[in-house]
Write a protein that holds these residues in place. Structure first.
Motif: not given
Ligand code: ADP
Ligand code: MG
Length: 632
Positions: A86-95
């Protein structure tokens, strides 16, 4: 590498810093588990993608098979993991890579003692997760792009595992996550195909996705293109026949589904065919998670429908008192687009729930029978939760009762180790009741005057001192046809355990002390509901019994602590006709002294029951007055 834009540097959440520190210093003897954790995450990411793609097939971006690739570079001293999940968005990566999302984490971290040996035990309760990368790496690069976002919304996350991490935007044409571990100078051993292969076989064989390594090259020629080779079994573990799955595989799979660090105590793997078709694999964890008593904390099984991951922590399949059970259920009957809302109403779920509940209880029964030592550990961790069972699950009351363990007068250790079947195996001739006493602490109940007659007759009494016990016993009325009797309650009738002789003596004593009963009633007045001659006592002069319908001390204290109005109930004052103090009292001519002495006896009986005095100063005054007279 492509151009980075919008770079920002952020600090880790305090708890992450603590966890990182703890991990690096406590897991040095088991470093290789970093790979298991990262592969476990990649596998979760593939599960999530497969699930989201049910509704949005475009997310698959052409449909390359889902897989995980692990490679290494000896010269650069790196290990790289790549997934197309699924990968991560920028927000995902930060949280996700900057905080610990679990509720109660901050509270939990406060318990860290600073003693590394002790604290390293705590780490297991979290599952070590992504941050375990820093056990072996002093720099970690994560390149990721969430499925469905354009290539330009790729993210580069980077950290040295100290206080900070940075995120920047990059171009990432392929969906998913690539993690590059820059190994510490002492960890070069992991940049090695043979080593990586062995670790994967050991910890990640059960992962349902193919995990690929570059094929070992023989001969001199350097190949132009890497050939990949699958090194794990790559089939969902629960779909395999039980006999083919090794214990170690069950254990590693548990760590993956439960995000736990330690082995489970036991498991139960079943395939059901017939009207309903599903496979379940249930586990009993080795220890309690830190949020076991937060009843709202997420819990439940991993739900799959026809091998496709649907959701984590589906809590509809087991009752709340079994919330510590972890595992997987894979159904062939549910629809692939089932939601949590539908799950709550589906009748299929109801029948699965009752079957899975039985399975879980059977698994515990088996554990208790086959491995009493392990069961002891289980009971220490989860006994209090099991005690919620009889109130929640009427249908399985008897089965749950069989799992309970109690402290008892038969065993001086004070440990909760006596099963009801043990108790029944020791009952006296003519005993048709199961006797118990509840109280504040083991020390208090063990010495309670209520036990005197039972000691004398050699009758076993269960000693219940957990906060939940009185409430538990209000739901447990009988076991194996024998009623439970609270020895501190009502007018104790020992039935056939009293001989004709005993009964005659009791009747005579009651008659002889009729006058004393009346005098005491007058002296104690509104403090008591009744006064009577006791046949519970051998050594103590007096005792307070609870009315048959009244709340016990424990329940009263719990209700009061929660700010509720508690109906005022008065105890029954029972005295021991043969006790010298009572004889003295009976012979007392001065009404004043009679009053003082009866109040002292009443207060002492309250103290012995673990209650507090309404007017402690009056008690002290009376007692001192008596002491002065005595020495005069
Ligand atoms: P857990 O797996 O218990 O949630 P981790 O520390 O292992 O905790 O991972 C934290 C989170 O980071 C994951 O829940 C997930 O959201 C995200 N994550 C980690 N690795 C990946 C990955 N390879 N692909 C997508 N998301 C990931
Ligand atoms: Mg993880």
């Amino acid at each position: 590498m492509s151009v980075e834009t919008q770079k920002e540097t952020l600090g880790f959440q305090t708890e992450v810093k603590q966890l990182l520190h703890l991990m690096i210093h406590s897991l040095y003897s088991n470093k290789e588990i970093f790979l298991r954790e990262l592969i476990s995450n990649a596998s979760d990411a593939a599960d999530k993608l497969r699930f989201e793609a049910l509704a949005k097939p475009d997310l698959l971006e052409g449909g390359d098979p889902l897989k995980i690739r692990v490679s290494f570079n000896k010269d650069a001293n790196t290990v790289t993991l790549e997934d197309n999940g699924i990968g991560m968005s920028r927000e995902d990566a930060i949280t996700h890579l900057g905080t610990i999302a679990k509720s109660g984490t901050a509270d939990f971290m406060k318990h860290l003692s600073g003693d590394q040996k002790k604290d390293s035990h705590l780490i297991g309760q979290f599952g070590v997760g992504f941050y375990s990368a820093f056990i072996v790496a002093d720099r970690v690069d994560v390149f990721t792009r969430r499925a469905g976002l354009p290539a330009s919304e790729g993210v580069h996350w980077e950290s040295h595992g100290e206080g900070e991490f940075s995120v920047a935007s990059i171009d990432k044409p392929e969906r998913g996550t690539r993690i590059v571990l820059h190994l510490k100078s002492g960890e070069t051993e992991f940049a090695d195909g043979w080593r990586l292969r062995n670790i994967i076989k050991k910890y990640s064989d059960h992962i349902a996705l193919p995990i690929e390594l570059p094929k070992e090259q023989h001969g001199e020629e350097t190949p132009t293109e890497v050939e990949w080779e699958t090194v794990n079994r790559a089939s969902a573990l629960w779909t395999r026949p039980r006999a083919e799955v090794k214990d170690e595989e069950y254990q590693e799979f548990y760590k993956h589904v439960a995000h736990d660090f330690e082995n489970p105590l036991s498991w139960s793997h079943n395939k059901v065919e017939g009207k309903l078709e599903y496979t379940s694999l249930l586990y009993v964890p080795g220890r309690a998670p830190f949020d076991l008593y937060q009843r709202e904390a997420p819990h439940g099984l991993k739900l799959y429908v026809q091998r496709v991951f649907i959701m984590d922590q589906a809590d509809e399949f087991l009752p709340l008192y079994l919330r510590f059970v972890k595992g997987v259920v894979d159904s062939n009957d549910l629809s692939l687009n089932i939601s949590r809302e539908i799950l709550q109403k589906d009748p299929v779920i109801d029948s699965m729930k009752s079957a899975l509940t039985k399975r879980a209880l059977d698994m515990l029964e088996k554990l208790a029978k086959n491995d009493p030592e392990q069961y002891k550990g289980f009971w220490k961790n989860f006994g209090q939760v099991i005690k919620e069972g009889p109130a929640e699950d009427f249908a399985n009351k008897e089965k749950i009762a069989g799992l309970l363990r109690f402290a008892s007068t038969s065993d001086d250790s004070g440990e909760q180790s006596v099963a009801l079947t043990d108790y029944l195996g020791r009952v006296k001739d003519g005993q048709d009741k199961i006797y118990y006493l509840t109280g504040e602490s083991y020390a208090q109940v063990k010495n309670s005057p209520h036990l005197e007659v039972f000691r004398k007759k050699g009758i076993e009494v269960l000693l219940l001192t957990d906060r939940i016990d009185e409430w538990l016993m209000s739901y447990l009325t009988e076991f194996d046809g024998k009623h439970f009797v609270d020895v501190a309650r009502g007018d104790l009738d020992l039935g056939k355990l009293d001989s004709e002789e005993d009964k005659k003596i009791q009747e005579e004593a009651a008659k002889a002390k009729e006058g004393l009963v009346e005098r005491l009633k007058t002296a104690l007045g509104s403090q008591v509901s009744e006064v009577r001659v006791s046949h519970r006592l051998t050594d103590s002069p007096a005792i307070l019994a609870i009315g048959e319908q009244d709340l016990g001390l424990q329940m009263r204290q719990i209700l009061e602590a929660s700010g509720q109005q508690v109906p005022d109930s008065k105890p029954i004052f029972e005295f021991n006709p043969a006790h010298p103090l009572i004889e003295k009292l009976d012979a007392e001519q001065s009404e004043e002294r009679f009053g003082d002495l009866s109040h002292i006896l009443f207060d002492q009986a309250a103290l012995a029951a673990g209650d507090s005095l309404k007017d402690p100063a009056a008690y002290v005054r009376r007692l001192n007055k008596l002491l002065v007279e005595l020495s005069a």
